[in-house]
Design a protein around this motif. Structure first.
Motif, PDB file in Angstrom:
ATOM      1  N   ASN A  87       0.814  -1.221   0.000  1.00  0.00           N
ATOM      2  CA  ASN A  87       0.000   0.000   0.000  1.00  0.00           C
ATOM      3  C   ASN A  87       0.847   1.271   0.000  1.00  0.00           C
ATOM      4  O   ASN A  87       0.318   2.364   0.151  1.00  0.00           O
ATOM      5  CB  ASN A  87      -0.921   0.003   1.224  1.00  0.00           C
ATOM      6  N   GLU A  88       2.157   1.150  -0.203  1.00  0.00           N
ATOM      7  CA  GLU A  88       3.016   2.334  -0.151  1.00  0.00           C
ATOM      8  C   GLU A  88       2.974   3.151  -1.433  1.00  0.00           C
ATOM      9  O   GLU A  88       3.217   4.361  -1.403  1.00  0.00           O
ATOM     10  CB  GLU A  88       4.458   1.923   0.175  1.00  0.00           C
ATOM     11  N   LEU A  89       2.709   2.520  -2.555  1.00  0.00           N
ATOM     12  CA  LEU A  89       2.561   3.243  -3.819  1.00  0.00           C
ATOM     13  C   LEU A  89       1.076   3.386  -4.112  1.00  0.00           C
ATOM     14  O   LEU A  89       0.330   2.417  -4.054  1.00  0.00           O
ATOM     15  CB  LEU A  89       3.247   2.497  -4.956  1.00  0.00           C
ATOM     16  N   PRO A  90       0.608   4.595  -4.440  1.00  0.00           N
ATOM     17  CA  PRO A  90      -0.837   4.806  -4.623  1.00  0.00           C
ATOM     18  C   PRO A  90      -1.404   4.152  -5.874  1.00  0.00           C
ATOM     19  O   PRO A  90      -2.561   3.739  -5.899  1.00  0.00           O
ATOM     20  CB  PRO A  90      -0.966   6.326  -4.676  1.00  0.00           C
ATOM     21  N   ARG A  91      -0.609   4.040  -6.956  1.00  0.00           N
ATOM     22  CA  ARG A  91      -1.090   3.464  -8.205  1.00  0.00           C
ATOM     23  C   ARG A  91       0.089   3.232  -9.120  1.00  0.00           C
ATOM     24  O   ARG A  91       1.209   3.674  -8.841  1.00  0.00           O
ATOM     25  CB  ARG A  91      -2.114   4.395  -8.892  1.00  0.00           C
ATOM     26  N   LEU A  92      -0.159   2.557 -10.231  1.00  0.00           N
ATOM     27  CA  LEU A  92       0.886   2.331 -11.211  1.00  0.00           C
ATOM     28  C   LEU A  92       1.158   3.623 -11.979  1.00  0.00           C
ATOM     29  O   LEU A  92       0.232   4.267 -12.483  1.00  0.00           O
ATOM     30  CB  LEU A  92       0.470   1.238 -12.191  1.00  0.00           C
ATOM     31  N   THR A  93       2.421   3.992 -12.059  1.00  0.00           N
ATOM     32  CA  THR A  93       2.827   5.132 -12.867  1.00  0.00           C
ATOM     33  C   THR A  93       4.011   4.736 -13.733  1.00  0.00           C
ATOM     34  O   THR A  93       4.778   3.842 -13.372  1.00  0.00           O
ATOM     35  CB  THR A  93       3.210   6.350 -12.012  1.00  0.00           C
ATOM     36  N   PHE A  94       4.164   5.405 -14.869  1.00  0.00           N
ATOM     37  CA  PHE A  94       5.303   5.153 -15.761  1.00  0.00           C
ATOM     38  C   PHE A  94       6.243   6.350 -15.717  1.00  0.00           C
ATOM     39  O   PHE A  94       5.821   7.486 -15.951  1.00  0.00           O
ATOM     40  CB  PHE A  94       4.824   4.936 -17.193  1.00  0.00           C
ATOM     41  N   ALA A  95       7.503   6.069 -15.420  1.00  0.00           N
ATOM     42  CA  ALA A  95       8.481   7.147 -15.408  1.00  0.00           C
ATOM     43  C   ALA A  95       8.657   7.696 -16.827  1.00  0.00           C
ATOM     44  O   ALA A  95       8.708   6.922 -17.790  1.00  0.00           O
ATOM     45  CB  ALA A  95       9.821   6.633 -14.875  1.00  0.00           C
ATOM     46  N   PRO A  96       8.751   9.001 -16.994  1.00  0.00           N
ATOM     47  CA  PRO A  96       8.833   9.585 -18.335  1.00  0.00           C
ATOM     48  C   PRO A  96      10.179   9.316 -18.995  1.00  0.00           C
ATOM     49  O   PRO A  96      11.172   9.065 -18.334  1.00  0.00           O
ATOM     50  CB  PRO A  96       8.646  11.074 -18.074  1.00  0.00           C
TER      51      PRO A  96
END
Length: 409
Positions: free
Chosen positions: A400-409
């Motif tokens: 639960n430490e990361l809120p959602r999946l993100t892609f680094a630019p």
């Protein structure tokens, strides 16, 4: 070590490592899949192939021809049974790219990380829960990237749906369905002994193509986690003879395996696997949200019900509205170069981009082992009469430490 024991290293969620201006790569395993992947790297900047490793001379020769045709320098060649260890010990390798038989995936991945290498490994990365924990332990202890090469996460449709869902347009995803249905009855199993040892076993031996993209959309170990599953297989029919052996009597896979997974937050996933019936190929992808619905079936069939838009049942119209930024910028190149509609090239492009920039990878070691863990867990459920089976928390509480999946630019 397991999830109940203490561990000296912290998690590697969103792991960042030092940028690598030129990624030095060793390919271990140069069969059909390995050579396809090697071909992608002929078009990527900032890479150099340092080593080719395969037991078969004909595979090494074919790999060298790929390099020669693109006027690339010839790497060192390895062909002994244990030469993969020598490759991993080299001090001029940054990334070990594993396309061997499945039974070697975990051993090579762990050994490579122990010797300071990043790892990219074909699917599934492990067959057992014990090997999943070995891989996690190595990634956390040595702070190395370990990515499973789940190319379906980079399919154009799946990425467009992920992009759409990340904007909250279909609300919260509460249910999803995926499948891998592929008629493999015509394979000569006498030439593919790994199919007997892996594919023709109880449960779902190949879960990641269907499960991976769904877990990304549902933010698994990024705000939710897989909690338990129930798996059931039907009877055994249509298996071919292998070297005179009746595989129908030897294999316990069944034609269709159906697995239902639940998440900690009460969401559900249905996953299916079938390689021995005449059904047409299908990688089903279905998302049911609180405000909308998306489904992709076989042969480009799709349907959707999306708030603020007319019902879209044509993929090109869907892409015109919701194409992922990766495909907006690199989609044409990916389709021209890569296999499977470009998703293979997109996956390799993103891996190298992140390594060169020192960014977190799109898929991490927890993705790799969570999705692969179903190989053993579905088998366990089926063999015990389709009982519920708990799914380990490979993040050891950090889901639960990361809120959602993100892609680094």
């Amino acid at each position: 070590m397991n999830n109940t024991e203490s561990h000296q290293s912290s998690h590697v969620l969103a792991l960042r490592c030092a940028p690598i201006s030129v990624v030095r790569i060793a390919f271990i395993g140069l069969g059909h899949r390995g050579r396809q992947s090697l071909g992608n790297y002929m078009y990527l900047d900032g890479v150099v192939i340092r080593a080719l490793c395969d037991l078969r001379q004909e595979n090494r020769d074919a790999a060298r021809e790929i390099l020669k045709s693109h006027h690339k320098p010839m790497p060192d060649e390895y062909g002994g049974a244990d030469d993969w260890k020598a490759v991993c010990r080299r001090d001029d390798i940054d990334l070990v790219y594993i396309c061997t038989s499945i039974r070697w995936h975990a051993d090579i991945a762990v050994y490579a990380m122990e010797h300071g290498k990043h790892v990219a490994c074909e699917v599934p990365i492990a067959n057992t829960i014990a090997d999943c924990w070995r891989i996690v332990d190595a990634a956390e202890r040595y702070r190395r990237h370990c990515m499973m090469l789940e190319n379906c996460c980079y399919d154009r449709f799946e990425m467009a749906a992920l992009h759409l869902c990340s904007q909250g347009i279909v609300g919260e995803i509460t249910h999803a369905e995926g499948s891998y249905v592929h008629d493999l009855r015509n394979i000569d199993f006498t030439k593919r002994p790994d199919y007997i040892g892996h594919w023709l076993t109880t449960g779902n031996p190949y879960p990641t193509h269907g499960l991976g993209p769904l877990c990304q959309t549902m933010n698994i170990h990024r705000g939710d986690r897989l909690e338990r599953l129930v798996s059931v297989s039907n009877g055994q029919f249509n298996y071919p003879e292998v070297a005179g052996r009746d595989m129908t009597s030897e294999c316990r896979l069944g034609n269709m395996n159906t697995t239902i997974l639940t998440t900690l937050k009460g969401k559900t996933i249905v996953l299916q696997h079938d390689i021995s019936s005449p059904r047409p190929y299908e990688r089903r992808y279905l998302l049911s949200g609180t405000q909308g619905f998306i489904e992709k079936g076989s042969h480009g069939r799709m349907q959707s019900l999306i708030p603020g838009a007319d019902e879209i049942n044509e993929q090109e119209a869907f892409f015109a509205r919701y194409d992922h930024p990766f495909y907006q910028t690199h989609g044409e190149q990916a389709r021209q170069i890569g296999f499977h509609g470009g998703m293979d090239f997109m996956m390799d492009y993103r891996l190298i981009h992140c390594l060169r920039q020192g960014l977190p990878l799109d898929m991490d070691v927890y993705d790799a082992v969570e999705w692969s863990s179903l190989v053993e867990l579905t088998s366990l459920s089926v063999r015990q009469g389709s009982v519920p089976v708990e799914i380990p928390d490979f993040t050891r509480g950090a889901w639960n430490e990361l809120p959602r999946l993100t892609f680094a630019p």
